[in-house]
Every structure is written in structure tokens, then in C-alpha cells.
Design an enzyme around this catalytic site. Sequence first.
Site, PDB file in Angstrom:
ATOM      1  N   HIS A 242      60.043  44.809  35.723  1.00 22.72           N
ATOM      2  CA  HIS A 242      58.819  44.577  34.951  1.00 22.72           C
ATOM      3  C   HIS A 242      58.019  43.381  35.459  1.00 22.72           C
ATOM      4  CE1 HIS A 242      60.769  47.002  31.420  1.00 22.72           C
ATOM      5  NE2 HIS A 242      60.374  47.754  32.416  1.00 22.72           N
TER       6      HIS A 242
ATOM      7  N   CYS B  37      45.710  40.316  41.731  1.00 23.74           N
ATOM      8  CA  CYS B  37      44.359  40.806  41.494  1.00 23.74           C
ATOM      9  C   CYS B  37      44.435  41.918  40.457  1.00 23.74           C
ATOM     10  CB  CYS B  37      43.776  41.336  42.803  1.00 23.74           C
ATOM     11  SG  CYS B  37      42.090  41.944  42.604  1.00 23.74           S
TER      12      CYS B  37
ATOM     13  N   CYS C 137      42.262  45.663  46.667  1.00 22.67           N
ATOM     14  CA  CYS C 137      42.665  44.279  46.869  1.00 22.67           C
ATOM     15  C   CYS C 137      44.127  44.134  46.466  1.00 22.67           C
ATOM     16  CB  CYS C 137      41.782  43.361  46.039  1.00 22.67           C
ATOM     17  SG  CYS C 137      42.196  41.647  46.326  1.00 22.67           S
TER      18      CYS C 137
ATOM     19  N   CYS D 149      40.014  36.435  41.457  1.00 25.87           N
ATOM     20  CA  CYS D 149      40.756  36.692  42.693  1.00 25.87           C
ATOM     21  C   CYS D 149      40.071  35.984  43.867  1.00 25.87           C
ATOM     22  CB  CYS D 149      40.823  38.196  42.957  1.00 25.87           C
ATOM     23  SG  CYS D 149      41.648  38.571  44.507  1.00 25.87           S
TER      24      CYS D 149
ATOM     25  N   CYS E  51      39.196  39.073  46.923  1.00 28.35           N
ATOM     26  CA  CYS E  51      38.066  40.010  46.810  1.00 28.35           C
ATOM     27  C   CYS E  51      36.884  39.371  46.089  1.00 28.35           C
ATOM     28  CB  CYS E  51      38.489  41.296  46.100  1.00 28.35           C
ATOM     29  SG  CYS E  51      38.862  41.079  44.346  1.00 28.35           S
TER      30      CYS E  51
END
Length: 315
Positions: free
Chosen positions: A110, A118, A132, A198, A201
Site C-alpha cells: 500500500h 506526481c 509523469c 510536481c 511536469c
Amino acid sequence: MSAPMNQAELKSFHSHLSQSKRVLALLGAGLSASSGLPTFRGAGGLWRTHDSISLATPDAFEEDPGLPNPAHYALAELARKMPGFMTLSQNVDGLSQRANHPPEQLQLLHGTLFELKCSNEYSDYRGSNEDCDYRETNFTDPVVPALAIPTGGMDPTSDEAREEVSKQLQAQAGGNDLDISDANVPIPSLTAVDLPHCPKCKTNLLRPGVVWFGEALPRDVLDTVDDFLEARKEDGRPERIDLIMVIGTSAQVTPAASYIDFARAKGARVCVVNMDTNDAPSSGWREGDWLFQGDAAVLVPELLKPVTGDVTPKV
Ligand code: OAD
């Protein structure tokens, strides 16, 4: 508290473990209950009574490795002693890593709270280069200033700051503990601008590297676990699995819980360690299974002792 262990059962488990070569452990929130982290389905819910400041800072990580409990250390030692041991953890709390569990023998089904990625919604599903794939390990708490709980300029990792924060939260809650899961408790509203973006990107928000409901489990983790389950001997015959230990999990969430049956299908005997004897594997009990009722932090080191020896946490 744990009931005294049934000595005949303990002996029979020890004998099987000592002869085992390929072993799985499926870990759940009950493993970390003794470390102060409430479980998901028990009273209280996750992170409600534990001040996350004490978990989520680099200083805390370096200076206070006291949070893993003896079971985390024992499992890490088993991994070092038994190359055919693989841990499948549902826990996102980072405590197995803090106990120096060898990373190649620790599959985080998990994800982990200590990774940011991102929020590109396709990044886990398609793995295409157009998406990304930015990820970073991140122990910063809060991850951006806008998420800070005011500490009056104090070092947020200090005991003074923890006390101050706890006082402020109690004052806001009218003298009671503040439960931020309660929709009636006011919390500051944030806009996307305040949240981390992010750096690759420069478009999407960053998000915690955990698996949310409805999301697929990480592809690389699933592939590694499949490789373990489907391993073959040099002559092409399937490798068996000797044992799966199911520790501190209600084993209700799939696909994680289905690994119990996959392991059984490869010959594994099942050993459950749980406070609650009702939390049986979903396919029920079979002849040859073990159930040890009690606190995993106490029982697991005892169970693993023939292989690990005495494991004293290195603090
Ligand atoms: P649960 O909260 O469902 O179950 C915790 C289990 O630990 C229960 O069976 C308890 O009886 C047992 N337990 C509690 N204290 C214990 C102790 N000291 N020693 C031994 N056992 C103890 O938590 P998980 O099974 O881990 O998923 O939950 C599985 C997944 O459900 C989580 O990973 C999370 C959640 O949705 C995601 O976040 C994707």
C-alpha cells in the site's frame, strides 16, 4: 496484554519454522499497534492518537528509531537470516524500514507515507513515458508551510512544540482532543496554490505515495510478489512455500488478503498472530494452521527466536 502462549503450539511452530526455506509474512496495522499507532478498523482510527510530528521528520527518523517495536526488529532479522523470506506489508508507517528490514525483502503493498509522487492519475496504471513518473522520498513535516500547525517558532520536532501543539488543539476543541476527522471541527481551507506541485511536469500536484481506495497496487510490487509465488526450481518444478505468517491484519482488504490463499495453494501452512481470534483468514481455518492470540510486539519475537535468536532493538 497477551495470554500465555500454548507451549505445544509454540513448539510445533518453532519446529516448522526451523525447517522452512520459503516464508511469507503478511503484515497489517496490528503490528504497529504497540508502537502507538491505532489500527484502521479498531477504535480510534489511524493517526488519531499519535502526533504525526514525531514520525514524519528527518530528525525524528535519524534520532528516534524507538518507534519500531520488537516485532519489526525480529522480522527484519528473520529477513537477514533467511534469504527465502519475503514480507508483504500493508502498513504505510515506515516502521519496518526504520527497523532496517532489508528493502529487497519488504514489499510495500500500500505504498509509504514517506514518499511523494506526481498526482498524474495514470502514472501507476499505464507506466507510459508520456506520463509523469516523478517520485521522491520525503520526510519533511509539514510537506509545505501551508499545512503547518502553528508552533510559535519552536522547533516542530521538540517536546515543547509537541506540547504546545497539543494544547492549541485541545483549546480549539473546547478542552477535548481535537479530532480532525470530524467534519464539524474547523480547519483552515487551502487552495491548490498552497500545495506542493510536481517539480518535473510542473503541472500536477504532488500526493502521498500510498494506495488509496479504488487504486491499483504498485505494478512493480505486484510483479515482485508474483515472481516469489511463481518461482520454479532449476528443473522447472514449482517451488513450494512453507509458511505464511499473517500478523496484525484483519485480512479483509484484497488483493493483499488473497496472498494467504495463494500461499496455501503453494503448500504453505498459515500462522496467524492477532489480538482478536475472530480475525480468521477469509477462507477459514485449516488443519495445521496456528493461531497465536495477543500482541504482535510480544509474540512475534518469541515465534521467530529459533532463527533470529534474541532480538533486542538497537536504540
Ligand atoms: P485493520 O485495522 O483492519 O486490522 C488490524 C488488525 O490488527 C485487527 O485484526 C486487530 O485485531 C489486530 N490487532 C490490533 N492490535 C494488535 C496487536 N497489538 N497485536 C496483534 N494484532 C493486533 O488493519 P489492516 O488489516 O492493516 O489500506 O488493514 C488493511 C488495510 O485496510 C490497510 O492497509 C489500509 C486499510 O484500508 C489502505 O490504506 C490501502
